[in-house]
Motif scaffolding. Structure first.
Motif, PDB file in Angstrom:
ATOM      1  N   ILE A 120      50.976  36.150  62.165  1.00 42.10           N
ATOM      2  CA  ILE A 120      49.702  36.307  62.887  1.00 42.10           C
ATOM      3  C   ILE A 120      48.590  35.474  62.260  1.00 42.10           C
ATOM      4  CG2 ILE A 120      50.319  38.623  63.708  1.00 42.10           C
ATOM      5  CD1 ILE A 120      48.361  39.730  61.555  1.00 42.10           C
ATOM      6  N   GLY A 121      48.926  34.679  61.232  1.00 42.23           N
ATOM      7  CA  GLY A 121      47.920  33.806  60.621  1.00 42.23           C
ATOM      8  C   GLY A 121      46.924  34.548  59.751  1.00 42.23           C
ATOM      9  N   ALA A 122      47.334  35.705  59.217  1.00 43.01           N
ATOM     10  CA  ALA A 122      46.437  36.476  58.340  1.00 43.01           C
ATOM     11  C   ALA A 122      46.630  36.035  56.892  1.00 43.01           C
ATOM     12  CB  ALA A 122      46.738  37.972  58.471  1.00 43.01           C
ATOM     13  N   THR A 123      45.530  35.960  56.142  1.00 42.39           N
ATOM     14  CA  THR A 123      45.661  35.671  54.715  1.00 42.39           C
ATOM     15  C   THR A 123      46.158  36.930  54.001  1.00 42.39           C
ATOM     16  OG1 THR A 123      43.357  36.273  54.306  1.00 42.39           O
ATOM     17  CG2 THR A 123      43.820  33.955  54.761  1.00 42.39           C
ATOM     18  N   LEU A 124      46.922  36.703  52.924  1.00 46.48           N
ATOM     19  CA  LEU A 124      47.516  37.848  52.224  1.00 46.48           C
ATOM     20  C   LEU A 124      47.348  37.701  50.724  1.00 46.48           C
ATOM     21  CD1 LEU A 124      50.564  39.887  52.984  1.00 46.48           C
ATOM     22  CD2 LEU A 124      50.550  38.764  50.752  1.00 46.48           C
ATOM     23  N   GLU A 125      46.973  38.776  50.083  1.00 46.45           N
ATOM     24  CA  GLU A 125      46.913  38.783  48.622  1.00 46.45           C
ATOM     25  C   GLU A 125      47.840  39.878  48.100  1.00 46.45           C
ATOM     26  OE1 GLU A 125      42.987  38.552  46.902  1.00 46.45           O
ATOM     27  OE2 GLU A 125      43.651  39.656  45.121  1.00 46.45           O
ATOM     28  N   THR A 126      48.605  39.542  47.080  1.00 45.53           N
ATOM     29  CA  THR A 126      49.458  40.533  46.427  1.00 45.53           C
ATOM     30  C   THR A 126      48.727  41.045  45.202  1.00 45.53           C
ATOM     31  OG1 THR A 126      51.471  39.477  47.195  1.00 45.53           O
ATOM     32  CG2 THR A 126      51.674  40.909  45.276  1.00 45.53           C
ATOM     33  N   VAL A 127      48.558  42.353  45.110  1.00 46.96           N
ATOM     34  CA  VAL A 127      47.849  42.964  43.994  1.00 46.96           C
ATOM     35  C   VAL A 127      48.881  43.398  42.956  1.00 46.96           C
ATOM     36  CG1 VAL A 127      46.297  44.843  43.318  1.00 46.96           C
ATOM     37  CG2 VAL A 127      46.001  43.703  45.535  1.00 46.96           C
ATOM     38  N   ASP A 128      48.796  42.782  41.792  1.00 43.14           N
ATOM     39  CA  ASP A 128      49.771  43.011  40.733  1.00 43.14           C
ATOM     40  C   ASP A 128      49.306  44.210  39.909  1.00 43.14           C
ATOM     41  OD1 ASP A 128      51.472  42.905  38.600  1.00 43.14           O
ATOM     42  OD2 ASP A 128      50.818  40.935  37.889  1.00 43.14           O
ATOM     43  N   SER A 129      49.898  45.377  40.169  1.00 43.19           N
ATOM     44  CA  SER A 129      49.410  46.581  39.501  1.00 43.19           C
ATOM     45  C   SER A 129      50.569  47.475  39.093  1.00 43.19           C
ATOM     46  CB  SER A 129      48.481  47.358  40.451  1.00 43.19           C
ATOM     47  OG  SER A 129      48.214  48.648  39.954  1.00 43.19           O
ATOM     48  N   ALA A 189      45.871  42.951  51.910  1.00 44.70           N
ATOM     49  CA  ALA A 189      46.146  43.005  50.470  1.00 44.70           C
ATOM     50  C   ALA A 189      47.228  44.056  50.264  1.00 44.70           C
ATOM     51  CB  ALA A 189      44.885  43.384  49.695  1.00 44.70           C
ATOM     52  N   ILE A 190      48.241  43.698  49.498  1.00 46.08           N
ATOM     53  CA  ILE A 190      49.373  44.614  49.303  1.00 46.08           C
ATOM     54  C   ILE A 190      49.642  44.822  47.815  1.00 46.08           C
ATOM     55  CG2 ILE A 190      51.845  45.005  49.678  1.00 46.08           C
ATOM     56  CD1 ILE A 190      51.713  43.402  52.190  1.00 46.08           C
ATOM     57  N   ALA A 191      49.778  46.090  47.428  1.00 46.96           N
ATOM     58  CA  ALA A 191      50.308  46.428  46.099  1.00 46.96           C
ATOM     59  C   ALA A 191      51.759  46.837  46.315  1.00 46.96           C
ATOM     60  CB  ALA A 191      49.507  47.564  45.477  1.00 46.96           C
ATOM     61  N   PRO A 192      52.705  45.939  46.006  1.00 43.70           N
ATOM     62  CA  PRO A 192      54.108  46.277  46.244  1.00 43.70           C
ATOM     63  C   PRO A 192      54.628  47.256  45.203  1.00 43.70           C
ATOM     64  CG  PRO A 192      53.929  44.061  45.309  1.00 43.70           C
ATOM     65  CD  PRO A 192      52.530  44.594  45.439  1.00 43.70           C
ATOM     66  N   GLY A 193      55.685  47.958  45.585  1.00 47.76           N
ATOM     67  CA  GLY A 193      56.351  48.833  44.631  1.00 47.76           C
ATOM     68  C   GLY A 193      57.536  48.107  44.025  1.00 47.76           C
ATOM     69  N   ARG A 194      58.028  48.630  42.908  1.00 50.70           N
ATOM     70  CA  ARG A 194      59.268  48.095  42.363  1.00 50.70           C
ATOM     71  C   ARG A 194      60.348  48.294  43.408  1.00 50.70           C
ATOM     72  NH1 ARG A 194      60.392  51.819  38.616  1.00 50.70           N
ATOM     73  NH2 ARG A 194      58.552  52.945  39.264  1.00 50.70           N
ATOM     74  N   GLY A 195      61.161  47.303  43.654  1.00 52.72           N
ATOM     75  CA  GLY A 195      62.201  47.451  44.666  1.00 52.72           C
ATOM     76  C   GLY A 195      61.785  46.949  46.030  1.00 52.72           C
ATOM     77  N   GLY A 196      60.532  46.572  46.194  1.00 52.48           N
ATOM     78  CA  GLY A 196      60.152  45.887  47.428  1.00 52.48           C
ATOM     79  C   GLY A 196      59.490  46.721  48.496  1.00 52.48           C
ATOM     80  N   GLY A 197      59.090  47.955  48.181  1.00 51.56           N
ATOM     81  CA  GLY A 197      58.329  48.746  49.152  1.00 51.56           C
ATOM     82  C   GLY A 197      56.864  48.338  49.161  1.00 51.56           C
ATOM     83  N   LEU A 234      42.604  46.859  44.486  1.00 50.28           N
ATOM     84  CA  LEU A 234      43.171  46.720  45.828  1.00 50.28           C
ATOM     85  C   LEU A 234      42.066  46.581  46.874  1.00 50.28           C
ATOM     86  CD1 LEU A 234      45.842  47.058  47.616  1.00 50.28           C
ATOM     87  CD2 LEU A 234      45.054  49.416  47.926  1.00 50.28           C
ATOM     88  N   THR A 235      41.072  47.464  46.810  1.00 51.96           N
ATOM     89  CA  THR A 235      40.069  47.501  47.884  1.00 51.96           C
ATOM     90  C   THR A 235      39.072  46.350  47.800  1.00 51.96           C
ATOM     91  OG1 THR A 235      38.724  49.050  46.604  1.00 51.96           O
ATOM     92  CG2 THR A 235      40.244  50.007  48.211  1.00 51.96           C
ATOM     93  N   THR A 236      39.028  45.653  46.674  1.00 51.91           N
ATOM     94  CA  THR A 236      38.102  44.520  46.567  1.00 51.91           C
ATOM     95  C   THR A 236      38.810  43.178  46.758  1.00 51.91           C
ATOM     96  OG1 THR A 236      38.367  44.513  44.166  1.00 51.91           O
ATOM     97  CG2 THR A 236      36.492  45.744  45.054  1.00 51.91           C
TER      98      THR A 236
END
Ligand SMILES: Nc1nc2c(ncn2[C@@H]2O[C@H](COP(=O)(O)OP(=O)(O)OP(=O)(O)O)[C@@H](O)[C@H]2O)c(=O)[nH]1
Ligand SMILES: C[C@H](OP(=O)(O)O)C(=O)O
Length: 223
Positions: free
Chosen positions: A160-169, A122-130, A114-116
């Motif tokens: 806001i034009g921010a880049t986003l990465e989803t962290v699959d964990s 960068a977001i690590a989503p939860g099951r169910g969309g949290g 996540l931190t790299t």
């Protein structure tokens, strides 16, 4: 990296009320917090607990250096406000991570992923969309928790034009909210973790039945 850890100290984990008493929910929530803080410190970061009420970090059953590395602020505002007050506001400010205190399976390696991540958000989503954990490195991004916050946060980043990465964990995606989630703590918790130890002290164990596993207590099914 500064890692904000929000903690609802007063009546935590109400969705576990069918299987745990108020005192047990409080002890279990503190055990998960201890495990999360240890993973954050072992990953080389500084946890900043933001608690709704005073809390003695030194009383958590976690190695002394973990409690010593963590700071505590009491902030009784709702979750979203309390977190937004701690996100970067200036270009060039250091990024801030937010890691929920109920990620009982979190490990240093999972937090490292996540931190790299190389994105503004960068977001690590939860099951169910949290939104179980995120890193914000953009001065305009603000959170809006609860409900489908993962999708809401994607929308905010887009606006806001921010880049986003989803962290699959799997480990960061498993927040412990409901009775069925206790199975994950017993299956995937590590030997040195407090949360599975506390559940076992309460009498929970895994039971195999008809091809699936349940967390049972005193012989009866709970999840
Ligand atoms: N500082 C702060 N932390 C909160 C607040 N509400 C929830 N949290 C924390 O945010 C994370 C996610 O919480 P939830 O699972 O939504 O809520 P919970 O209170 O743990 O559990 P439920 O009562 O079952 O909803 C956990 O680390 C909580 O301790 C709040 O109002 N303020
Ligand atoms: C904090 C909140 O958790 P939930 O209410 O989905 O458990 C969220 O992830 O938006």
């Amino acid at each position: 990296m500064r890692v904000v850890v929000p903690f609802a100290a007063e009546t935590p984990k109400t969705r576990l009320e069918s299987v745990l008493s108020p005192a047990e929910r409080s002890a279990f929530a503190r055990a998960m917090l201890a495990d999360v803080l240890r993973a954050i410190v072992r990953a080389g970061h500084e946890p900043a607990v933001v608690s709704t009420a005073p809390l003695d970090l030194a009383a958590l059953e976690t190695p002394g250096e973990v409690a010593a590395a963590a700071s505590l602020t009491v902030d009784d505002r709702p979750l979203t406000e309390a977190v937004n007050a701690r996100l970067p506001t200036d270009d060039g400010a250091d990024p801030v991570a937010v890691v929920m205190a109920d990620l009982a399976l979190a490990t240093p390696d999972a937090l490292e992923a996540l931190t790299t991540a190389a994105a503004d958000v960068a977001i690590a989503p939860g099951r169910g969309g949290g939104t179980n954990a995120l890193v914000v490195d953009h001065p305009a991004f603000r959170v809006d928790y609860h409900g489908l916050s993962y999708l809401d946060h994607r929308g905010i980043a887009r606006e806001i034009g921010a880049t986003l990465e989803t962290v699959d964990s799997f480990r960061l995606g498993s927040d412990i909210d409901e009775p069925a989630d206790l199975v994950e703590v017993l299956v995937h918790g590590r030997e040195s973790d407090r949360a599975p130890a506390v559940l076992r002290e309460f009498g929970f164990e895994l039971e195999r039945r008809d091809g699936r596993v349940a967390a049972v207590r005193d012989g009866g099914p709970t999840a």
